[in-house]
Scaffold this motif. Structure first.
Motif, PDB file in Angstrom:
ATOM      1  N   LEU A  45       0.651  -1.346  -0.003  1.00 52.10           N
ATOM      2  CA  LEU A  45      -0.032  -0.037  -0.119  1.00 52.10           C
ATOM      3  C   LEU A  45       0.866   1.110  -0.009  1.00 52.10           C
ATOM      4  N   ASP A  46       2.004   1.260   0.998  1.00 55.87           N
ATOM      5  CA  ASP A  46       2.741   2.505   0.989  1.00 55.87           C
ATOM      6  C   ASP A  46       3.259   2.589  -0.580  1.00 55.87           C
ATOM      7  N   LYS A  47       3.657   1.745  -1.121  1.00 54.79           N
ATOM      8  CA  LYS A  47       4.434   1.860  -2.375  1.00 54.79           C
ATOM      9  C   LYS A  47       3.361   2.737  -3.649  1.00 54.79           C
ATOM     10  N   VAL A  48       2.306   1.890  -3.578  1.00 58.80           N
ATOM     11  CA  VAL A  48       1.300   2.431  -4.587  1.00 58.80           C
ATOM     12  C   VAL A  48       0.890   3.937  -4.328  1.00 58.80           C
ATOM     13  N   MET A  49       0.951   4.094  -2.962  1.00 55.94           N
ATOM     14  CA  MET A  49       0.462   5.468  -2.586  1.00 55.94           C
ATOM     15  C   MET A  49       1.597   6.698  -2.423  1.00 55.94           C
ATOM     16  N   HIS A  50       2.735   5.932  -2.856  1.00 57.59           N
ATOM     17  CA  HIS A  50       3.987   6.985  -2.809  1.00 57.59           C
ATOM     18  C   HIS A  50       4.286   7.425  -1.479  1.00 57.59           C
ATOM     19  N   LEU A  51       3.836   6.992  -0.472  1.00 56.76           N
ATOM     20  CA  LEU A  51       4.195   7.225   0.910  1.00 56.76           C
ATOM     21  C   LEU A  51       5.689   7.273   1.129  1.00 56.76           C
ATOM     22  N   GLU A  52       6.233   8.313   1.706  1.00 56.90           N
ATOM     23  CA  GLU A  52       7.426   8.465   2.292  1.00 56.90           C
ATOM     24  C   GLU A  52       7.924   7.172   3.352  1.00 56.90           C
ATOM     25  N   GLU A  53       9.026   6.629   3.373  1.00 58.21           N
ATOM     26  CA  GLU A  53       9.333   5.820   4.332  1.00 58.21           C
ATOM     27  C   GLU A  53       8.938   6.585   6.029  1.00 58.21           C
ATOM     28  N   SER A  54       8.403   5.895   6.870  1.00 57.86           N
ATOM     29  CA  SER A  54       8.341   6.636   8.054  1.00 57.86           C
ATOM     30  C   SER A  54       9.589   6.843   8.701  1.00 57.86           C
ATOM     31  N   ARG A  55       9.539   7.972   9.510  1.00 58.48           N
ATOM     32  CA  ARG A  55      10.846   8.480  10.180  1.00 58.48           C
ATOM     33  C   ARG A  55      10.680   8.111  11.741  1.00 58.48           C
ATOM     34  N   LEU A  56       9.845   7.138  11.857  1.00 53.40           N
ATOM     35  CA  LEU A  56       9.407   6.982  13.309  1.00 53.40           C
ATOM     36  C   LEU A  56      10.718   6.146  13.848  1.00 53.40           C
ATOM     37  N   HIS A  57      11.317   5.279  13.278  1.00 52.81           N
ATOM     38  CA  HIS A  57      12.361   4.528  13.673  1.00 52.81           C
ATOM     39  C   HIS A  57      13.743   5.320  14.101  1.00 52.81           C
ATOM     40  N   ILE A  58      13.988   6.513  13.254  1.00 51.08           N
ATOM     41  CA  ILE A  58      14.873   7.487  13.746  1.00 51.08           C
ATOM     42  C   ILE A  58      14.777   7.979  14.911  1.00 51.08           C
ATOM     43  N   ALA A  59      13.287   8.420  15.091  1.00 51.85           N
ATOM     44  CA  ALA A  59      13.148   8.904  16.613  1.00 51.85           C
ATOM     45  C   ALA A  59      13.214   7.675  17.591  1.00 51.85           C
ATOM     46  N   GLY A  60      12.978   6.371  17.275  1.00 52.89           N
ATOM     47  CA  GLY A  60      13.201   5.379  18.076  1.00 52.89           C
ATOM     48  C   GLY A  60      14.739   5.255  18.398  1.00 52.89           C
ATOM     49  N   PHE A  61      15.711   5.286  17.542  1.00 52.75           N
ATOM     50  CA  PHE A  61      16.805   5.405  17.622  1.00 52.75           C
ATOM     51  C   PHE A  61      17.666   6.175  18.676  1.00 52.75           C
ATOM     52  N   VAL A  62      16.957   7.502  18.535  1.00 54.99           N
ATOM     53  CA  VAL A  62      17.433   8.703  19.173  1.00 54.99           C
ATOM     54  C   VAL A  62      17.005   8.539  20.557  1.00 54.99           C
ATOM     55  N   PHE A  63      15.722   8.175  20.630  1.00 54.85           N
ATOM     56  CA  PHE A  63      15.032   7.732  22.359  1.00 54.85           C
ATOM     57  C   PHE A  63      16.253   6.945  22.775  1.00 54.85           C
ATOM     58  N   GLY A  64      16.191   5.690  21.931  1.00 53.71           N
ATOM     59  CA  GLY A  64      16.869   4.621  22.539  1.00 53.71           C
ATOM     60  C   GLY A  64      18.451   5.004  22.890  1.00 53.71           C
TER      61      GLY A  64
END
Lengths: 173, 426
Positions: A45-64
């Motif tokens: 779904l993300d691919k056909v909707m041309h959604l950007e990759e979520s940046r949530l995991h970057i936040a996860g890394f920083v919080f970690g």
């Protein structure tokens, strides 16, 4: 509560494959999709909707990483500066003994940080009104929604009938 | 899917593999003749490689059994490769047989507990002699390895090949039978592998023991199996033999490499921290020796097996890029070899020292010196160790290629094939 109401024109599909094909068709016709609602995560779904990759995991890394530094730094300060005590004949600065707590706080900070980031970015939380288009999109229907003032209604109707939407509705939210 | 996806080794592959096997053999011979009086370097290298590749094939069988029991679908496109690994257990039996013969003929001094005079004078070894003895080693190894191969790996392979030819009846009886074998193997494999690890590897340090050790070694095998699989799949895919293996499958293999590297680190740390905390002399000596006399092994082990896979494979896209994935798999494979090297070598060096001191030759031999400096082959792997390892690896790959030649690479009648072909992880 609702500062901007908008009229939404949406179609419901019975199958996720139909939904994916419909989105491809909408892209081909340059129709501007407001959002897509599905009862479960649909692969591709993300691919056909041309959604950007979520940046949530970057936040996860920083919080970690923040959790790692907090735990390790705090224990280092306590056991070398603030209140040095010898435990079991080990040195004050006993790195192996700090590792489990450092690990726990890394996980805790990452988890809580990601939840808070997610809720903030999505505008969710207690007291927030969250209008729902149709209750069945949490059950077995797949929905594509358009804002009516941004598109030609006849084009949308033609689009829905062409792509096999089972039902078409208009709703103001 | 069109075509049968049969595989046959090219002449060039055969030559390269035989070249590496020849190199390995040359290294083994050179090690043997440049060795101390009891050939400790030769025998410990042999033990490391025999256990390493037997373990990888055991883990492959365990993975097949676990995945089948858990109704896993995605792995069907690489199932043949793991089946090939599992068949290597027959070679494992032969490899371990050489160690057994060496044990009975007193050709090697790998195990302190095999020295009857030392055991009689040593209350600790005497107390363990009910388990650490020649009979247990011999019959345990033969019966358990034999069970793995003859009772599971071979019949399961046969069922899988029959499924390819015969297809399924309404009841899926071939698949059900395969699942029955899998479920039975899981507990048997789990318990017996622990006993074998105690005998083969942990008893090298005969006085020492750790309850984490079997888990630790199995995790090491598991990661090694994944690293070899990733490299082999990428190679075969590049050669055009596995068109149905997509980035999605490689992503999952990469996740296993990542996850089990962390699992191994968790076990490494659990073992280390318990021993460090309790501070019992009999236990701490294991790490004391390694930190002080084998620092390259001790710290290098953590860098190669934890730091590299953890930080490189943490991101989503590094698991989906062939180059990065191959690089990490290669680093981790060498790291796994280093891990087994550091499990075996210090204990063997210690036992050798005692054996040679016993016969009054200690001062004359290199291994007799306690390592206060780096000694290739003992405190760090030398060129001969690396050559030997690549020789065994070539033997393993050659054997697996031979197995792959026997059946189409795509198990076309597997009930989960369609799921595997349509596998998407994102």
């Amino acid at each position: 509560m609702s500062q901007h109401t908008k009229e939404v024109f949406y179609g419901l599909y019975n199958d996720e494959e139909d939904l994916l094909h419909a989105i491809e068709e909408a892209n081909a016709q340059h129709l501007e999709i407001m959002d897509v609602y599905t009862p479960f995560p649909v692969h591709g779904l993300d691919k056909v909707m041309h959604l950007e990759e979520s940046r949530l995991h970057i936040a996860g890394f920083v919080f970690g990483a923040l959790g790692t530094m907090t735990a390790f730094g705090f224990m280092t300060w306590v056991f070398t500066r603030d209140w040095p005590i010898i435990f079991g004949g080990k040195p004050y600065w006993s790195v192996p003994a700090f590792i489990p707590i450092t690990f726990e706080l890394t996980v805790l900070f990452a988890a809580i940080g990601m939840v808070v980031s997610f809720y903030t970015v999505c505008g969710l939380g207690p007291g927030v009104s969250n209008p729902i288009l149709d209750e069945r999109i949490t059950d077995d229907k797949f929905c594509i929604a358009f804002e009516t003032d941004k598109a030609d209604l006849d084009a949308l109707k033609a689009f829905f009938s062409k792509t096999g939407a089972g039902e078409v509705h208009t709703k103001t939210i | 899917m069109s075509g049968d996806h049969t595989f046959s080794m090219t002449g060039r592959e055969r030559n390269v593999l035989f070249g590496f096997m020849g190199l390995g053999l040359l290294c083994i011979v050179l090690t043997f003749f440049g060795d101390d009086a009891v050939h400790s370097r030769f025998w410990s290298n042999y033990l490391i490689n025999a256990v390493f590749f037997t373990g990888v094939s055991f883990v492959a069988l365990f993975i097949l059994a676990a995945f089948t029991t858990a109704y896993t679908g995605w792995y069907i496109v690489v199932k043949r490769i793991w089946e090939g690994y599992a068949q290597f257990l027959i070679v494992g039996i032969i490899l371990m047989l050489v160690l057994i013969i060496g044990l009975w003929g007193h050709f090697h001094h790998l195990y302190h507990w095999a020295d009857e005079e030392a055991v009689a004078a040593d209350p600790v070894l005497l107390g363990k002699s009910g388990f650490l003895n020649k009979y247990w080693y011999t019959f345990g190894t033969l019966i358990i390895l034999g069970t793995w191969y003859f009772a599971f790996a071979r019949p399961m392979r046969k069922l899988s090949l029959r499924e390819d030819v015969e297809g399924h009846d309404a009841n899926y009886s071939l698949y059900r039978k395969y699942k029955w074998f899998s479920a039975v193997f899981l507990p048997i494999g789990a318990f017996t592998s622990a006993a074998m690890i105690w005998q083969w590897v942990m008893s090298v340090d005969a006085h020492w023991y750790s309850t984490m050790f079997a888990w630790y070694t199995t995790a090491s095998w598991f990661v090694a199996c994944m690293a070899i699989t990733i490299m082999l799949v990428l190679y075969l895919k590049g050669r055009g033999a596995l068109p149905f293996v997509t980035t999605e499958h490689l992503h999952d293999l990469g996740k296993y490499l990542f996850a089990f590297s962390i699992f191994w680190t968790y076990l490494w740390f659990s073992q280390y921290m318990l021993i460090w905390y309790a501070n019992v002399g009999e236990e701490t000596t294991y790490f004391h020796t390694r930190i002080n006399e084998y620092p390259v092994l001790f710290y290098g082990n953590l860098v190669l097996n934890f730091v590299v896979p953890f930080f490189v494979l943490m991101r989503n896209d590094t698991k989906r890029k062939a180059g990065t994935l191959f690089f990490v798999a290669l680093v981790v494979l060498l790291g796994r070899f280093l891990d087994f090297f550091q499990m075996v070598k210090p204990g063997v060096l210690h036992t050798t020292h005692e054996a040679l001191a016993h016969s009054g030759e200690a001062a004359a031999t290199e291994a007799g010196h306690h390592a206060s400096h780096f000694t290739a082959g003992f405190t760090i792997p030398g060129l001969l160790e690396i050559g030997t390892f690549f020789g065994f690896l070539a033997l393993f790959i050659f054997f697996v290629f031979k197995q792959l030649e026997k059946a189409p690479l795509l198990p076309k009648n597997d009930p989960y094939l369609a799921e595997s072909l349509h596998h998407h992880v994102q």
